[in-house]
Design a protein around this motif. Sequence first.
Motif, PDB file in Angstrom:
ATOM      1  N   LEU A  19       0.821  -1.214   0.000  1.00 12.06           N
ATOM      2  CA  LEU A  19       0.000   0.000   0.000  1.00 12.06           C
ATOM      3  C   LEU A  19       0.855   1.264   0.000  1.00 12.06           C
ATOM      4  CD1 LEU A  19      -3.058  -0.734   2.302  1.00 12.06           C
ATOM      5  CD2 LEU A  19      -2.994  -0.420  -0.152  1.00 12.06           C
ATOM      6  N   ALA A  20       2.002   1.222   0.682  1.00 12.98           N
ATOM      7  CA  ALA A  20       2.876   2.404   0.693  1.00 12.98           C
ATOM      8  C   ALA A  20       3.319   2.763  -0.724  1.00 12.98           C
ATOM      9  CB  ALA A  20       4.082   2.140   1.588  1.00 12.98           C
ATOM     10  N   ASN A  21       3.670   1.760  -1.499  1.00 11.84           N
ATOM     11  CA  ASN A  21       4.093   2.018  -2.883  1.00 11.84           C
ATOM     12  C   ASN A  21       2.919   2.414  -3.766  1.00 11.84           C
ATOM     13  OD1 ASN A  21       6.861   1.466  -2.539  1.00 11.84           O
ATOM     14  ND2 ASN A  21       6.467  -0.733  -2.616  1.00 11.84           N
ATOM     15  N   VAL A  22       1.786   1.740  -3.604  1.00 12.77           N
ATOM     16  CA  VAL A  22       0.613   2.065  -4.429  1.00 12.77           C
ATOM     17  C   VAL A  22       0.131   3.491  -4.147  1.00 12.77           C
ATOM     18  CG1 VAL A  22      -1.814   1.510  -4.797  1.00 12.77           C
ATOM     19  CG2 VAL A  22      -0.122  -0.316  -4.752  1.00 12.77           C
ATOM     20  N   LEU A  23       0.125   3.881  -2.872  1.00  3.48           N
ATOM     21  CA  LEU A  23      -0.332   5.232  -2.523  1.00  3.48           C
ATOM     22  C   LEU A  23       0.679   6.299  -2.927  1.00  3.48           C
ATOM     23  CD1 LEU A  23      -1.866   4.435   0.973  1.00  3.48           C
ATOM     24  CD2 LEU A  23      -3.101   4.937  -1.139  1.00  3.48           C
ATOM     25  N   SER A  24       1.891   5.883  -3.271  1.00  5.55           N
ATOM     26  CA  SER A  24       2.883   6.835  -3.784  1.00  5.55           C
ATOM     27  C   SER A  24       2.836   6.960  -5.300  1.00  5.55           C
ATOM     28  CB  SER A  24       4.297   6.385  -3.372  1.00  5.55           C
ATOM     29  OG  SER A  24       4.417   6.392  -1.970  1.00  5.55           O
ATOM     30  N   GLY A  25       2.020   6.120  -5.967  1.00  7.16           N
ATOM     31  CA  GLY A  25       1.871   6.217  -7.415  1.00  7.16           C
ATOM     32  C   GLY A  25       2.242   4.962  -8.171  1.00  7.16           C
ATOM     33  N   ASP A  26       2.850   3.962  -7.491  1.00 11.03           N
ATOM     34  CA  ASP A  26       3.194   2.707  -8.169  1.00 11.03           C
ATOM     35  C   ASP A  26       1.927   1.878  -8.416  1.00 11.03           C
ATOM     36  OD1 ASP A  26       5.791   3.405  -8.204  1.00 11.03           O
ATOM     37  OD2 ASP A  26       6.389   2.185  -6.483  1.00 11.03           O
ATOM     38  N   THR A  27       2.090   0.848  -9.229  1.00 10.35           N
ATOM     39  CA  THR A  27       0.988  -0.077  -9.513  1.00 10.35           C
ATOM     40  C   THR A  27       1.362  -1.452  -8.976  1.00 10.35           C
ATOM     41  OG1 THR A  27       0.392   1.139 -11.502  1.00 10.35           O
ATOM     42  CG2 THR A  27      -0.411  -1.117 -11.325  1.00 10.35           C
ATOM     43  N   GLY A  28       0.471  -2.051  -8.197  1.00 10.00           N
ATOM     44  CA  GLY A  28       0.728  -3.363  -7.615  1.00 10.00           C
ATOM     45  C   GLY A  28       0.175  -4.467  -8.499  1.00 10.00           C
ATOM     46  N   LEU A  29       0.949  -5.558  -8.637  1.00 10.52           N
ATOM     47  CA  LEU A  29       0.513  -6.719  -9.418  1.00 10.52           C
ATOM     48  C   LEU A  29       0.568  -7.954  -8.521  1.00 10.52           C
ATOM     49  CD1 LEU A  29      -0.188  -8.191 -12.097  1.00 10.52           C
ATOM     50  CD2 LEU A  29       2.280  -8.395 -12.489  1.00 10.52           C
ATOM     51  N   LEU A  30      -0.558  -8.646  -8.411  1.00  7.11           N
ATOM     52  CA  LEU A  30      -0.640  -9.867  -7.622  1.00  7.11           C
ATOM     53  C   LEU A  30      -1.102 -10.999  -8.541  1.00  7.11           C
ATOM     54  CD1 LEU A  30      -1.884  -7.319  -5.738  1.00  7.11           C
ATOM     55  CD2 LEU A  30      -1.806  -9.138  -4.021  1.00  7.11           C
ATOM     56  N   VAL A  31      -0.484 -12.152  -8.413  1.00  8.47           N
ATOM     57  CA  VAL A  31      -0.830 -13.325  -9.228  1.00  8.47           C
ATOM     58  C   VAL A  31      -1.229 -14.444  -8.284  1.00  8.47           C
ATOM     59  CG1 VAL A  31      -0.001 -14.984 -10.931  1.00  8.47           C
ATOM     60  CG2 VAL A  31       0.749 -12.608 -11.052  1.00  8.47           C
ATOM     61  N   ASP A  32      -2.306 -15.122  -8.618  1.00  8.64           N
ATOM     62  CA  ASP A  32      -2.809 -16.202  -7.768  1.00  8.64           C
ATOM     63  C   ASP A  32      -1.750 -17.292  -7.619  1.00  8.64           C
ATOM     64  OD1 ASP A  32      -4.636 -17.436  -6.172  1.00  8.64           O
ATOM     65  OD2 ASP A  32      -5.716 -18.417  -7.825  1.00  8.64           O
ATOM     66  N   GLY A  33      -1.573 -17.746  -6.389  1.00  9.79           N
ATOM     67  CA  GLY A  33      -0.580 -18.773  -6.111  1.00  9.79           C
ATOM     68  C   GLY A  33       0.744 -18.221  -5.641  1.00  9.79           C
ATOM     69  N   ASN A  34       0.905 -16.893  -5.608  1.00  6.49           N
ATOM     70  CA  ASN A  34       2.145 -16.253  -5.149  1.00  6.49           C
ATOM     71  C   ASN A  34       1.857 -15.443  -3.882  1.00  6.49           C
ATOM     72  OD1 ASN A  34       4.315 -16.471  -7.545  1.00  6.49           O
ATOM     73  ND2 ASN A  34       2.249 -16.294  -8.392  1.00  6.49           N
ATOM     74  N   ALA A  35       2.585 -15.749  -2.842  1.00  9.45           N
ATOM     75  CA  ALA A  35       2.411 -15.018  -1.582  1.00  9.45           C
ATOM     76  C   ALA A  35       3.263 -13.751  -1.590  1.00  9.45           C
ATOM     77  CB  ALA A  35       2.781 -15.916  -0.408  1.00  9.45           C
ATOM     78  N   SER A  36       3.286 -13.090  -2.704  1.00  3.17           N
ATOM     79  CA  SER A  36       4.036 -11.836  -2.842  1.00  3.17           C
ATOM     80  C   SER A  36       3.381 -11.013  -3.945  1.00  3.17           C
ATOM     81  CB  SER A  36       5.515 -12.103  -3.175  1.00  3.17           C
ATOM     82  OG  SER A  36       5.608 -12.757  -4.426  1.00  3.17           O
ATOM     83  N   ALA A  37       3.808  -9.761  -4.036  1.00  3.51           N
ATOM     84  CA  ALA A  37       3.297  -8.868  -5.081  1.00  3.51           C
ATOM     85  C   ALA A  37       4.477  -8.119  -5.685  1.00  3.51           C
ATOM     86  CB  ALA A  37       2.279  -7.899  -4.511  1.00  3.51           C
ATOM     87  N   MET A  38       4.210  -7.514  -6.826  1.00  3.79           N
ATOM     88  CA  MET A  38       5.248  -6.729  -7.486  1.00  3.79           C
ATOM     89  C   MET A  38       4.701  -5.323  -7.708  1.00  3.79           C
ATOM     90  SD  MET A  38       8.342  -7.165  -8.379  1.00  3.79           S
ATOM     91  CE  MET A  38       8.342  -8.955  -8.288  1.00  3.79           C
TER      92      MET A  38
END
Length: 530
Positions: free
Chosen positions: A115-134
């Motif tokens: 959320l810190a990165n998304v609220l700064s202007g980045d875009t978050g990508l989450l893929v099912d089966g991965n316990a992480s985001a980019m």
Amino acid sequence: MEGVNQANDRRRGQARLSIDELKKVPLTGSIDDNRAYLEQLLSECSDAVIREFRIQSGPRALVVYIDGLAKTEAVDRTMQALMILEGGESDLERLIMTTLPVSQLNPTYNFGDLLANVLSGDTGLLVDGNASAMTMGYRDSEHRSVSEPETESVIRGPREGFTENLRTNTSMIRRKIRSPNLKMKPLIVGRETNTNIVVSYMDGIADPELVREVITRIESIRIDGVLETGYIEELIQDNGYSPFSQAQYTERPDTVAASLLEGRVAILVDGTPFVLLVPIVFWQWFQASEDYYERFMIGTLLRILRLIFFVVALTTPAIYIAVTTYHQEMIPTNLLLSIATSREPIPFPAVVEAMIMEVAFEALREAGIRLPRTVGQAVSILGALVVGQAAVQAGIVSAAMVIVVSLTGIASFTLPRFNGAISIRMLRFPLMILAAAFGLMGIVIGGLLILGHMAKLRSFGIPFLSPVSPLHVKDLKDVIYRAPWWNMRDRPRFLRGGDKRRFGRKVSDRMGKGKKPFRTTVKQGERDEN
């Protein structure tokens, strides 16, 4: 899933969670759980976009971004690249290496960082089966273009000033110092604002202890929001009750670059064009960036002029009060008669007269700043003329007092550092009271108290009166006297930096002996033929 459930339980018991608290909540491998929690966190946020899609015929994916802060076109291109991806790749690491056309990628493993990165202007990508985001660097915030600084204008020198965009400001410094030794450490301060801060310094030149102290003080700040460098300045200074600022602020990239090369540390805050420089010493009040662009004799002359007018701005009203009240014998007879004639209809003592005029002058100056620029100057000039003339004719103040206050105001504008001029404006009033009570002795007492306080004051451990007190003889080359460039071989020693050498010895030695720095290779005969 357990972490999300625990966070949900905590959320039910609390009104809200901060970013730091959310960093303890890990992402899960289930995209449904992650989406549900994100929607809960960003509920009633109309600018938040959460978009689910499928990677070809493979796993589901999710992008989250803030409309207005991220580049929508870039997000669309990324989704398109993933939607037509053959093979249905589901591993996020492989997608990064083979498919995503993004240069700035940061992996995150918890909701706080995401959320810190998304609220700064980045875009978050989450893929099912991965316990992480980019998080992808698709920032697209509107910001003001680079323009000339309004508070630090120069005749000779760069015409560029900082803006409110942090990345623009760091790039302007980087263009001045193209060295890998220029370091920029990122920090985040503000429980609610999560303001991005950059601490910049020259590795190998700045004192490592000073850099650590600056970072430690900033990291120890616990506040809900930081909106300007003034917040940081007041929270990290050594003495919060001193009338003197212990950090210099500037809008000029060249001033920041020169300070970094001397061994100082710069603090940049996102959302403001003012950059803090620490530590600061008293003599920086009289130094402008232009001093180093003109010949050293002109720079020295201007600094002497500023020092004289600093004394004038601080003491002139107090001296007028003391002399006209207690020490009339010090005034030449003709001038004394003229002052007495002008003060004859005035019903107030000199101190009340001075207070009225000083307060009125400060009010006019404040109004001139707050009013729109097109009318501000006209109002301040007309106000000063009309009010001053009317006050003299009405017998409220004398003409001599109008001259004294006007001279004081002009003198305070000669200082290049605005925070230094503010300190003088504040200290002028107690000096006038002391002068009214004890005459010239009161001014001496006030001056000694100010001098004693300055001698005791520290800016990040550096004495405020350095290099005069304590005395560093070699550093006196750049205090009031601005030595020629070839003679300023070393960086200021009182800053205790690492690399103390600023200049090549060969050129500086030749110029110091009055010789030419370089021998010409063109002979007189060849020059005539050309």
